[in-house]
Design a protein around this motif. Structure first.
Motif, mmCIF file in Angstrom:
data_model
loop_
_atom_site.group_PDB
_atom_site.id
_atom_site.type_symbol
_atom_site.label_atom_id
_atom_site.label_comp_id
_atom_site.label_asym_id
_atom_site.label_seq_id
_atom_site.Cartn_x
_atom_site.Cartn_y
_atom_site.Cartn_z
ATOM 1 N N GLU A 207 0.834 -1.196 0.000
ATOM 2 C CA GLU A 207 0.000 0.000 0.000
ATOM 3 C C GLU A 207 0.874 1.252 0.000
ATOM 4 O O GLU A 207 2.015 1.223 0.477
ATOM 5 C CB GLU A 207 -0.918 -0.009 1.230
ATOM 6 N N PRO A 208 0.350 2.369 -0.502
ATOM 7 C CA PRO A 208 1.155 3.606 -0.566
ATOM 8 C C PRO A 208 1.600 4.098 0.809
ATOM 9 O O PRO A 208 2.661 4.718 0.923
ATOM 10 C CB PRO A 208 0.222 4.616 -1.259
ATOM 11 N N GLU A 209 0.822 3.829 1.848
ATOM 12 C CA GLU A 209 1.220 4.253 3.193
ATOM 13 C C GLU A 209 2.516 3.579 3.618
ATOM 14 O O GLU A 209 3.331 4.169 4.348
ATOM 15 C CB GLU A 209 0.110 3.937 4.192
ATOM 16 N N ILE A 210 2.722 2.337 3.185
ATOM 17 C CA ILE A 210 3.975 1.648 3.493
ATOM 18 C C ILE A 210 5.142 2.323 2.790
ATOM 19 O O ILE A 210 6.225 2.481 3.371
ATOM 20 C CB ILE A 210 3.873 0.160 3.112
ATOM 21 N N HIS A 211 4.943 2.740 1.558
ATOM 22 C CA HIS A 211 5.998 3.465 0.845
ATOM 23 C C HIS A 211 6.390 4.724 1.623
ATOM 24 O O HIS A 211 7.577 5.048 1.749
ATOM 25 C CB HIS A 211 5.529 3.844 -0.561
ATOM 26 N N ARG A 212 5.413 5.435 2.162
ATOM 27 C CA ARG A 212 5.711 6.667 2.894
ATOM 28 C C ARG A 212 6.442 6.360 4.198
ATOM 29 O O ARG A 212 7.381 7.070 4.577
ATOM 30 C CB ARG A 212 4.414 7.443 3.156
ATOM 31 N N LEU A 213 6.017 5.318 4.903
ATOM 32 C CA LEU A 213 6.714 4.944 6.132
ATOM 33 C C LEU A 213 8.151 4.517 5.844
ATOM 34 O O LEU A 213 9.066 4.814 6.622
ATOM 35 C CB LEU A 213 5.970 3.801 6.835
ATOM 36 N N MET A 214 8.357 3.809 4.737
ATOM 37 C CA MET A 214 9.711 3.406 4.361
ATOM 38 C C MET A 214 10.576 4.636 4.113
ATOM 39 O O MET A 214 11.739 4.695 4.526
ATOM 40 C CB MET A 214 9.673 2.523 3.123
ATOM 41 N N ASP B 225 10.125 7.569 5.489
ATOM 42 C CA ASP B 225 10.341 8.206 6.784
ATOM 43 C C ASP B 225 11.477 7.543 7.558
ATOM 44 O O ASP B 225 12.132 8.188 8.387
ATOM 45 C CB ASP B 225 9.062 8.141 7.626
ATOM 46 N N CYS B 226 11.681 6.255 7.313
ATOM 47 C CA CYS B 226 12.682 5.498 8.074
ATOM 48 C C CYS B 226 13.998 5.325 7.327
ATOM 49 O O CYS B 226 14.882 4.605 7.794
ATOM 50 C CB CYS B 226 12.124 4.115 8.422
ATOM 51 N N LEU B 227 14.142 5.993 6.202
ATOM 52 C CA LEU B 227 15.292 5.754 5.329
ATOM 53 C C LEU B 227 16.628 5.971 6.036
ATOM 54 O O LEU B 227 17.598 5.273 5.770
ATOM 55 C CB LEU B 227 15.197 6.664 4.094
ATOM 56 N N GLY B 228 16.677 6.926 6.953
ATOM 57 C CA GLY B 228 17.945 7.245 7.609
ATOM 58 C C GLY B 228 18.168 6.540 8.929
ATOM 59 O O GLY B 228 19.162 6.805 9.601
ATOM 60 N N LYS B 229 17.260 5.624 9.312
ATOM 61 C CA LYS B 229 17.361 4.989 10.630
ATOM 62 C C LYS B 229 18.071 3.639 10.536
ATOM 63 O O LYS B 229 17.679 2.780 9.752
ATOM 64 C CB LYS B 229 15.970 4.790 11.225
ATOM 65 N N SER C 87 24.309 -3.390 10.917
ATOM 66 C CA SER C 87 23.631 -2.209 10.376
ATOM 67 C C SER C 87 22.581 -2.634 9.352
ATOM 68 O O SER C 87 22.895 -3.335 8.397
ATOM 69 C CB SER C 87 24.635 -1.270 9.714
ATOM 70 N N ARG C 88 21.355 -2.206 9.570
ATOM 71 C CA ARG C 88 20.291 -2.523 8.620
ATOM 72 C C ARG C 88 19.152 -1.533 8.791
ATOM 73 O O ARG C 88 18.989 -0.913 9.844
ATOM 74 C CB ARG C 88 19.798 -3.952 8.783
ATOM 75 N N PRO C 89 18.327 -1.377 7.757
ATOM 76 C CA PRO C 89 17.274 -0.355 7.794
ATOM 77 C C PRO C 89 16.119 -0.730 8.709
ATOM 78 O O PRO C 89 15.857 -1.911 8.963
ATOM 79 C CB PRO C 89 16.810 -0.281 6.330
ATOM 80 N N ALA C 90 15.410 0.283 9.178
ATOM 81 C CA ALA C 90 14.294 0.079 10.101
ATOM 82 C C ALA C 90 12.948 0.025 9.396
ATOM 83 O O ALA C 90 11.963 -0.441 9.964
ATOM 84 C CB ALA C 90 14.273 1.210 11.134
ATOM 85 N N VAL D 166 9.032 -1.407 10.650
ATOM 86 C CA VAL D 166 7.905 -0.493 10.850
ATOM 87 C C VAL D 166 6.756 -0.879 9.923
ATOM 88 O O VAL D 166 5.576 -0.851 10.323
ATOM 89 C CB VAL D 166 8.347 0.960 10.618
ATOM 90 N N ALA D 167 7.081 -1.269 8.686
ATOM 91 C CA ALA D 167 6.048 -1.693 7.748
ATOM 92 C C ALA D 167 5.346 -2.959 8.228
ATOM 93 O O ALA D 167 4.136 -3.125 8.037
ATOM 94 C CB ALA D 167 6.666 -1.929 6.370
#
Length: 449
Positions: free
Chosen positions: A67-74, A76-80, A309-312, A316-317
């Motif tokens: 879903e598009p909301e998951i794309h937005r959350l991803m 948001d978390c790009l730098g974590k 090290s790995r993305p968050a 969250v998704a």
């Protein structure tokens, strides 16, 4: 009046006639100068467009629609960085919530303090579970070479055995069987067996191995020999299927001998690539020697993973999906996938030249089949013919002792609609008509996971 010379170069340079667009892209060395971001994006996107269409990739278990909301959350978390729990305590809390949700979903014993963690995928989760089995075996015995008993498994278990010096005892498939069977265990387990791996969704055939029956056989072996051998359930796909559409099937922590479970969040957990999960029945099942502790808001948080090290975003998704779908949503999605797979099985059964090995019922939303002896074509032929229309449907031999049987497997995932499967069935029918009576060999199309 505005003149062309008044504009910066990147404001009017055409993507395809500019200096980068009229050359082949650098492949061996980094370019000396920066380039216009729009041009770089467009040229890389053009190259990626030559990949296969993910919606026609019926070989992969992995999520190809979100879903598009998951794309937005991803985003948001790009730098974590997930591992930095002190800097990102709320993300760490979300990971912990997901572990508790999964432990509950997999029926942890009442009062038990289940532990677990996220991983980059189910393969890493399986290796962590294998390490815990090896450490517990070493604490019990500490002599001889450890071995792990399993049926036909995904290559991650072969990697685990090689990387961590464990003998992998893969039990051969019996005629007509789609996985490990209980009566086969006694000939393969011994005092150096660290555990038995049961597969909830065999990679090759998509059927479930009988976890409860395997555990019962180990109970009988313990009664006769004293060997107390734990079970690990590799539920890479089935861990997000069975709880929702086969809730009465006992495969999880309801089976007392099950020590740990791994699953892929990015498969039927519906999260984007790549996130996996491993959960232990109780804290005692995870040896303390394997756990590292990091400072977390004035306290300490345990961490156990191979990758630092790995993305968050994927974690969250996963939590988003739990909240967004709930039990009812997951149940509806997985049931539709199963019904769609059963629809394809019926279509294939009516065609004539196929023998169904798995019809999409009782296991994963998938179909596995081979050809009849008089089909007049091979599944490699059919696979290559379907690729002409963009379909990726693998043809591959079954594991050793049944390698003479070549099968095809079609996986139905969220986002693969009944209409898409109907179009595939139509293309299979046309391909069979074209291939009937021919014996020309096509290029080998290998197995994809």
């Amino acid at each position: 009046m505005l003149h062309a010379t008044d504009l910066a170069e990147d404001e009017y340079e055409d993507i395809y006639s500019g200096h980068l667009g009229r050359r082949t892209l650098p492949k061996l060395a980094i370019p000396d100068e920066p380039n216009d971001p729009r041009t770089v994006y467009a040229l890389i996107r053009d190259e990626l467009a030559l990949d296969g269409n993910s919606s026609q990739n019926l070989a992969t278990f992995c999520t190809t629609w979100t879903e598009p909301e998951i794309h937005r959350l991803m985003d948001d978390c790009l730098g974590k960085n997930m591992i930095d729990k002190d800097e990102y305590p709320r993300t760490a809390e979300i990971e912990k919530r997901c572990v508790h949700i999964l432990a509950n979903l997999w029926n942890r014993p009442s009062g038990a303090r289940s532990v677990g963690c996220s991983t980059t995928g189910s393969s890493e989760a399986a290796m962590l579970a294998g390490l815990a089995l090896k450490w517990r075996w070493r604490a019990r015995r500490g002599t001889g070479r450890p071995n792990l008993v399993c049926g036909p498994v995904q290559v991650c278990w072969e990697k685990f055995a090689r990387y961590f010096d464990v003998e992998l005892r893969q039990v051969p498939l019996e005629p007509g069987a789609t996985g490990l069977r209980p009566h086969q265990l006694s000939a393969h387990v011994d005092e150096n067996t660290i555990g038995v791996v049961a597969i909830l969704g065999v990679t090759f055939t998509c059927d479930y191995e009988p976890v409860a029956a395997l555990a019962a056989e180990l109970d009988a072996i313990q009664a006769g020999t004293g060997l107390d051998i734990p079970v690990h359930v590799d539920a890479a796909s089935g861990g997000f299927i069975a709880p929702f559409v086969q809730p009465d099937l006992e495969w999880d922590f309801r089976v007392p001998r099950v020590a740990s479970i791994n699953a892929s969040g990015h498969k039927y957990g519906l999260a984007p690539l790549g996130v996996g999960w491993v959960v232990w029945r109780s804290a005692e099942m995870l040896p303390e020697d394997l756990v590292f502790r990091v400072d977390y808001l004035g306290g300490q948080m345990p961490t156990f993973a191979l990758n630092f090290s790995r993305p968050a975003g994927e974690i969250v998704a996963q939590y988003y999906n739990f909240l967004r779908l709930g039990r009812e949503g997951y149940t509806a999605i997985q049931r539709v996938c199963l019904d769609t797979a059963a629809h394809l099985a019926r279509r294939l059964d009516r065609l004539g030249p196929f023998t169904l090995l798995y019809d999409g019922r009782g296991g994963l939303p998938a179909v596995c089949y081979t050809t009849t002896e008089d089909a007049g074509f091979s599944l490699y032929d059919l696979s290559a013919r379907l690729r002409v229309n963009g379909w990726q449907v693998p043809a591959y031999p079954l594991p050793p002792d049944r390698q003479e049987t070549v099968v095809q497997r079609v996986l139905v995932r969220h986002g693969i609609s009944r209409e898409v499967i109907a179009l595939l069935a139509d293309d299979i029918r046309r391909a069979v008509k074209e291939l009937t009576g021919t014996t020309a060999k096509r290029p080998h199309v290998g197995f994809h996971h």
